[in-house]
Write a protein that holds these residues in place. Sequence first.
Motif, PDB file in Angstrom:
ATOM      1  N   SER A 251       0.830  -1.201   0.000  1.00 42.63           N
ATOM      2  CA  SER A 251       0.000   0.000   0.000  1.00 42.63           C
ATOM      3  C   SER A 251       0.866   1.253   0.000  1.00 42.63           C
ATOM      4  O   SER A 251       0.628   2.195  -0.769  1.00 42.63           O
ATOM      5  CB  SER A 251      -0.916   0.005   1.224  1.00 42.63           C
TER       6      SER A 251
ATOM      7  N   SER B  87       2.507   1.737  -3.382  1.00 39.41           N
ATOM      8  CA  SER B  87       1.562   2.252  -4.376  1.00 39.41           C
ATOM      9  C   SER B  87       1.372   3.756  -4.218  1.00 39.41           C
ATOM     10  O   SER B  87       1.365   4.507  -5.207  1.00 39.41           O
ATOM     11  CB  SER B  87       0.213   1.542  -4.252  1.00 39.41           C
TER      12      SER B  87
ATOM     13  N   ALA C  49      -2.219   6.580 -12.946  1.00 38.52           N
ATOM     14  CA  ALA C  49      -2.113   5.127 -12.835  1.00 38.52           C
ATOM     15  C   ALA C  49      -1.151   4.564 -13.879  1.00 38.52           C
ATOM     16  O   ALA C  49      -0.339   3.674 -13.590  1.00 38.52           O
ATOM     17  CB  ALA C  49      -3.493   4.488 -12.975  1.00 38.52           C
TER      18      ALA C  49
ATOM     19  N   THR D 220       0.317   1.261 -12.007  1.00 38.02           N
ATOM     20  CA  THR D 220      -0.716   0.646 -11.179  1.00 38.02           C
ATOM     21  C   THR D 220      -2.043   0.722 -11.937  1.00 38.02           C
ATOM     22  O   THR D 220      -2.077   1.057 -13.114  1.00 38.02           O
ATOM     23  CB  THR D 220      -0.859   1.386  -9.831  1.00 38.02           C
ATOM     24  N   SER D 221      -3.110   0.443 -11.256  1.00 34.85           N
ATOM     25  CA  SER D 221      -4.435   0.487 -11.889  1.00 34.85           C
ATOM     26  C   SER D 221      -5.266   1.618 -11.288  1.00 34.85           C
ATOM     27  O   SER D 221      -4.955   2.136 -10.207  1.00 34.85           O
ATOM     28  CB  SER D 221      -5.166  -0.839 -11.678  1.00 34.85           C
ATOM     29  N   ARG D 222      -6.308   1.996 -11.993  1.00 35.73           N
ATOM     30  CA  ARG D 222      -7.241   2.992 -11.448  1.00 35.73           C
ATOM     31  C   ARG D 222      -7.846   2.482 -10.147  1.00 35.73           C
ATOM     32  O   ARG D 222      -8.077   3.253  -9.211  1.00 35.73           O
ATOM     33  CB  ARG D 222      -8.361   3.273 -12.466  1.00 35.73           C
ATOM     34  N   ARG D 223      -8.081   1.179 -10.083  1.00 33.88           N
ATOM     35  CA  ARG D 223      -8.657   0.599  -8.869  1.00 33.88           C
ATOM     36  C   ARG D 223      -7.722   0.819  -7.675  1.00 33.88           C
ATOM     37  O   ARG D 223      -8.185   1.120  -6.570  1.00 33.88           O
ATOM     38  CB  ARG D 223      -8.901  -0.896  -9.086  1.00 33.88           C
ATOM     39  N   THR D 224      -6.416   0.696  -7.915  1.00 36.82           N
ATOM     40  CA  THR D 224      -5.447   0.928  -6.837  1.00 36.82           C
ATOM     41  C   THR D 224      -5.539   2.370  -6.357  1.00 36.82           C
ATOM     42  O   THR D 224      -5.496   2.644  -5.151  1.00 36.82           O
ATOM     43  CB  THR D 224      -4.022   0.630  -7.322  1.00 36.82           C
TER      44      THR D 224
ATOM     45  N   TYR E 283      -8.148   4.375  -6.452  1.00 36.18           N
ATOM     46  CA  TYR E 283      -9.385   4.588  -5.698  1.00 36.18           C
ATOM     47  C   TYR E 283      -9.424   3.801  -4.382  1.00 36.18           C
ATOM     48  O   TYR E 283     -10.273   4.063  -3.529  1.00 36.18           O
ATOM     49  CB  TYR E 283     -10.590   4.238  -6.564  1.00 36.18           C
ATOM     50  N   THR E 284      -8.502   2.881  -4.210  1.00 41.67           N
ATOM     51  CA  THR E 284      -8.370   2.197  -2.921  1.00 41.67           C
ATOM     52  C   THR E 284      -7.883   3.167  -1.852  1.00 41.67           C
ATOM     53  O   THR E 284      -8.233   3.054  -0.679  1.00 41.67           O
ATOM     54  CB  THR E 284      -7.387   1.019  -3.028  1.00 41.67           C
TER      55      THR E 284
ATOM     56  N   ASP F 180     -10.704  10.946  -5.102  1.00 44.77           N
ATOM     57  CA  ASP F 180     -10.592  11.543  -6.434  1.00 44.77           C
ATOM     58  C   ASP F 180      -9.293  12.345  -6.479  1.00 44.77           C
ATOM     59  O   ASP F 180      -8.515  12.346  -5.513  1.00 44.77           O
ATOM     60  CB  ASP F 180     -11.805  12.435  -6.736  1.00 44.77           C
TER      61      ASP F 180
END
Length: 231
Positions: free
Chosen positions: A15, A18, A45, A50-54, A56-57, A61
């Motif tokens: 975490s 990231s 991202a 990384t990913s957009r999901r990461t 938003y974790t 915004d």
Amino acid sequence: MPLLSGAAAKSDRRSLRSQHLLRQALADELNAGEDLTRVTVAALAERAGTSRRTFYTHYRDIPDFIERVEGDVFDKIRELIAGIAARDLAALYHSIDELEPAPGTVELLAYLKRDSDVIGALLGPSGDPAFAQRLMELARETLAERMKMGIFPGALGTFFDYYLTYVVSAEIGVVQRWFANGLKESPETMARIMTVIAFVRPGDLYGMPIDINVPEYGMKLMSLQFENEEN
């Protein structure tokens, strides 16, 4: 406090990594010329790998992300400025006599250089226009009470407010110039420059120093202000 399990510790490290990659991605976007208002989650991202999901974790915004990145910077700077403000004038005079920087300044400048990618990007032309202003307000709030201690009473009030603004603005301006010059000087060198430059009087660099009785001048200014208010 119980230690994290192996899986939890690994997740925590992932975490933090990231979040670090996203902060660096922000710096890279801004330093590449992208305006802060146009930075997107997708672009961050992609740069961070990384990913957009990461994203938003960790963040709601982009505004939440920027606020938290800047908040982390301000928290660290506030802590370091408080350390400088805690020193008294005797310690400062001793440092000058020994040709040493003011206590705590090397640590502050070393942090700014260590985190220069993000801080420089936020201060730069594509960054947050409010960042430098918020930095000034933070410095004012942190230094104000300490700088009033032992001060000549006639210098308080309006005169002190403008004096504090002058000091803080000058110091921030020197730091901005340091960043603009590519941080060529070491934190130690910059700390010495900033320690001495604060005491340069008009004419000093030309061998013709001008001595001003600041308390007397401040009192005269205040009396003129009161006369103007009465009229």
